[in-house]
Design a protein around this motif. Structure first.
Motif, short mmCIF file in Angstrom:
data_model
loop_
_atom_site.label_atom_id
_atom_site.label_comp_id
_atom_site.label_asym_id
_atom_site.label_seq_id
_atom_site.Cartn_x
_atom_site.Cartn_y
_atom_site.Cartn_z
N ILE A 128 20.93 11.49 11.11
CA ILE A 128 21.53 12.31 10.15
C ILE A 128 20.81 13.51 9.99
O ILE A 128 20.83 14.31 9.07
CB ILE A 128 21.84 11.72 8.77
CG1 ILE A 128 20.61 11.32 8.08
CG2 ILE A 128 22.84 10.42 8.79
CD1 ILE A 128 20.86 11.08 6.73
N PRO A 137 19.16 6.83 10.80
CA PRO A 137 18.41 7.78 11.31
C PRO A 137 19.00 8.83 12.42
O PRO A 137 18.22 9.68 12.74
CB PRO A 137 17.28 6.80 12.08
CG PRO A 137 18.28 5.75 12.74
CD PRO A 137 19.38 5.64 11.64
N LYS A 170 6.84 6.63 8.27
CA LYS A 170 5.49 6.40 7.18
C LYS A 170 5.33 5.05 7.25
O LYS A 170 4.01 4.76 7.32
CB LYS A 170 5.86 7.05 6.08
CG LYS A 170 4.49 7.36 5.10
CD LYS A 170 4.73 7.31 3.60
CE LYS A 170 5.32 8.81 3.04
NZ LYS A 170 5.71 8.52 1.64
N VAL A 194 20.33 4.15 -1.50
CA VAL A 194 21.74 4.73 -1.26
C VAL A 194 22.94 3.78 -1.55
O VAL A 194 23.82 4.17 -2.14
CB VAL A 194 22.11 4.98 0.56
CG1 VAL A 194 23.30 5.40 0.73
CG2 VAL A 194 20.88 6.14 0.80
N LEU A 245 20.78 16.46 7.48
CA LEU A 245 19.29 16.79 6.54
C LEU A 245 19.11 18.51 6.51
O LEU A 245 18.94 18.89 5.81
CB LEU A 245 18.28 16.01 6.95
CG LEU A 245 18.28 14.48 6.66
CD1 LEU A 245 17.50 13.63 7.51
CD2 LEU A 245 17.96 14.46 4.95
N ARG A 279 23.96 2.53 5.50
CA ARG A 279 23.51 3.20 4.42
C ARG A 279 22.25 3.91 4.98
O ARG A 279 21.73 5.10 4.51
CB ARG A 279 23.11 2.30 3.23
CG ARG A 279 24.63 2.07 2.50
CD ARG A 279 24.21 0.70 1.49
NE ARG A 279 25.63 0.35 1.24
CZ ARG A 279 26.25 -0.43 1.74
NH1 ARG A 279 26.09 -0.97 2.70
NH2 ARG A 279 27.68 -0.92 0.93
N PHE A 280 21.34 3.36 5.60
CA PHE A 280 20.36 3.74 6.21
C PHE A 280 21.01 4.39 7.95
O PHE A 280 21.44 3.56 8.45
CB PHE A 280 19.37 3.07 6.50
CG PHE A 280 17.96 3.56 6.95
CD1 PHE A 280 17.04 3.93 6.16
CD2 PHE A 280 17.60 3.74 8.28
CE1 PHE A 280 15.84 4.39 6.58
CE2 PHE A 280 16.45 4.06 8.81
CZ PHE A 280 15.53 4.58 7.96
N ASP A 291 15.97 11.66 12.86
CA ASP A 291 14.90 11.98 11.91
C ASP A 291 14.81 10.64 11.48
O ASP A 291 15.12 9.68 11.02
CB ASP A 291 15.93 12.82 10.83
CG ASP A 291 14.67 13.23 9.59
OD1 ASP A 291 14.96 14.23 9.25
OD2 ASP A 291 14.14 12.11 9.17
N HIS A 343 16.69 14.52 -1.56
CA HIS A 343 16.46 14.43 -0.22
C HIS A 343 16.99 13.11 0.61
O HIS A 343 16.93 12.91 1.60
CB HIS A 343 15.11 14.63 0.28
CG HIS A 343 14.23 13.50 0.04
ND1 HIS A 343 14.10 12.79 -1.06
CD2 HIS A 343 13.29 12.81 0.98
CE1 HIS A 343 13.16 11.87 -1.02
NE2 HIS A 343 12.51 11.78 0.03
N ILE A 344 17.59 12.18 -0.42
CA ILE A 344 18.09 10.93 0.42
C ILE A 344 19.45 10.97 0.30
O ILE A 344 20.05 11.18 -0.75
CB ILE A 344 17.38 9.57 -0.55
CG1 ILE A 344 15.99 9.59 -0.17
CG2 ILE A 344 18.28 8.42 0.17
CD1 ILE A 344 15.14 8.70 -0.84
N GLY A 398 12.12 10.13 9.20
CA GLY A 398 11.63 10.15 7.79
C GLY A 398 11.88 9.07 7.05
O GLY A 398 10.97 9.01 5.98
N GLY A 399 12.72 8.45 6.93
CA GLY A 399 13.15 7.11 6.20
C GLY A 399 12.14 6.03 6.61
O GLY A 399 12.24 5.09 5.76
#
Ligand code: ADP
Ligand code: MG
Length: 347
Positions: A117, A115, A177, A294, A121, A112-113, A171, A259-260, A173-174
């Motif tokens: 993708i 990185p 941060k 997700v 995106l 589901r997660f 990516d 965006h998710i 982004g998830g």
């Protein structure tokens, strides 16, 4: 509290607010990185100590912004280009570290997660500053799904990265941060600051308290209106990360696309409006919030267990709040909020 001083530190706008007496001084400083205003609150140190610590965080963030950006030129972009060209690539140690973390989150979340993708995106227009649509065609999504990109298709030897699949586009982004908020906390602690909050657009880590053993007060945002739907008081060490369908989106022909993305369907995740995770590890909290947004109504609890998070607040598409027991005891909901269900992760 009154605003006492405004410093300007290059890109850093530093706002210091002060309370008396000196031991209770709370300073708030802001800097801009990763497209987000980052708000740093410190307590118990003087202005000079607070300022030099935040300057160090600013320098770190500007470097990370360059290195990890998913679509501007930099170390991650170089690696993604090499993967697309089928070439092994010598990358940075920090990127290898993030890849390994991302692989772990992908595994624990049952995909589901994911990185890897970045291509998906980009198809959706979420790898640009202002996404605007239109959404990709069903054929484009089907084609992407047929390539099955996964971070687990990467081989790493030292800092040399190669991919068995040229459609892997990383990516971070998830969870980047979260990782960088954690690094900022480490830096502030190394500067002798032990009561603090690093808040990156509502995602935050805190340490200690706001003075006199008074806990920090944190708000959880309402997913559809301005303002908060709940508050909680925390002290010690904790990170609070939220993923929401309202954070980044575009509207096309009257429909909202956020965006998710669900890597299994290629479309924006459905079923939840926001998920807040509270955990010690900020990168994990960040990734888990994304993964649990997700995950569907039947699976989010088992995904939370598998990822090792215990404190979750999930707002579903009917505006029902599902909250885990320990967290339920800590949050105070806005009295207007109707439906709260406490749900245990154990079965
Ligand atoms: P925010 O950036 O608003 O804090 P998140 O932490 O949930 O929100 O991260 C969303 C970002 O994660 C997206 O902008 C994208 O870069 C990336 N992303 C989107 N869907 C997924 C997914 N299924 N797995 C991993 N990363 C994702
Ligand atoms: Mg996240």
């Amino acid at each position: 509290m009154n605003i006492r001083t405004v410093f300007s530190l290059g890109v850093t706008l530093l706002l210091a607010t002060a309370c008396q007496p000196q031991t209770e001084t709370i300073y708030r400083q802001q800097l801009f990185a990763f497209g987000t205003l980052i708000d740093i609150t410190t307590q118990g140190v003087d202005a000079e100590q607070a300022r030099s610590a935040v300057q160090a965080v600013d320098a770190l963030y500007q470097q990370q912004h360059r290195d990890w950006h998913a679509w501007q030129r930099g170390a991650l972009d170089d690696l993604n280009k090499a993967i697309a060209a089928g070439k092994p690539w010598q990358t940075d140690r920090s990127i290898v570290k993030l890849i390994r973390m991302g692989q772990r989150f992908e595994r624990l979340s049952g995909g589901r997660f994911n990185p890897a993708i970045g291509e998906l995106l980009a198809l959706w227009g979420f790898q640009q500053d202002e996404p605007e649509g239109p959404p990709p065609s069903p054929e484009q999504i089907k084609a992407w799904l047929s390539h099955k990109p996964s971070s687990l298709q990467l081989d790493i030897e030292g800092n040399l990265v190669s991919s068995r699949n040229p459609h892997v586009r990383l990516d971070f982004g998830g969870f980047a941060k979260g990782y960088s908020v954690g690094k900022a906390v480490d830096l502030l602690e190394a500067h002798g600051i032990h009561n603090l909050i690093v808040n990156a657009g509502g995602d935050l880590c805190l340490r200690g308290n706001r003075g006199d053993n008074t806990p920090w007060r944190i708000g959880i945002r309402h997913p559809r209106r301005e303002g908060v739907l709940a508050t909680l008081e925390l002290q010690g060490a904790a990170c609070v990360f939220t993923s929401g369908d309202y954070e980044r989106y575009f509207v096309y022909q009257g429909r909202r696309y956020h965006h998710i993305l669900d890597p299994r369907t290629g479309y924006p995740a459905t079923g939840a409006r926001s998920v807040t995770v509270i955990a010690d590890d900020p990168a994990l909290a960040d990734a888990a919030a994304t993964a649990l947004l997700v995950a569907d109504a039947e699976h989010w609890q088992s995904v939370a267990v598998s990822m090792g998070v215990k404190d979750v607040l999930r707002i579903d598409d009917q505006n029902i709040v599902w909250v885990t027991p320990r967290l339920a005891k800590q949050v105070v909901f806005d009295p207007a909020w109707q439906s709260v269900k406490v749900v245990s992760l154990e079965h």
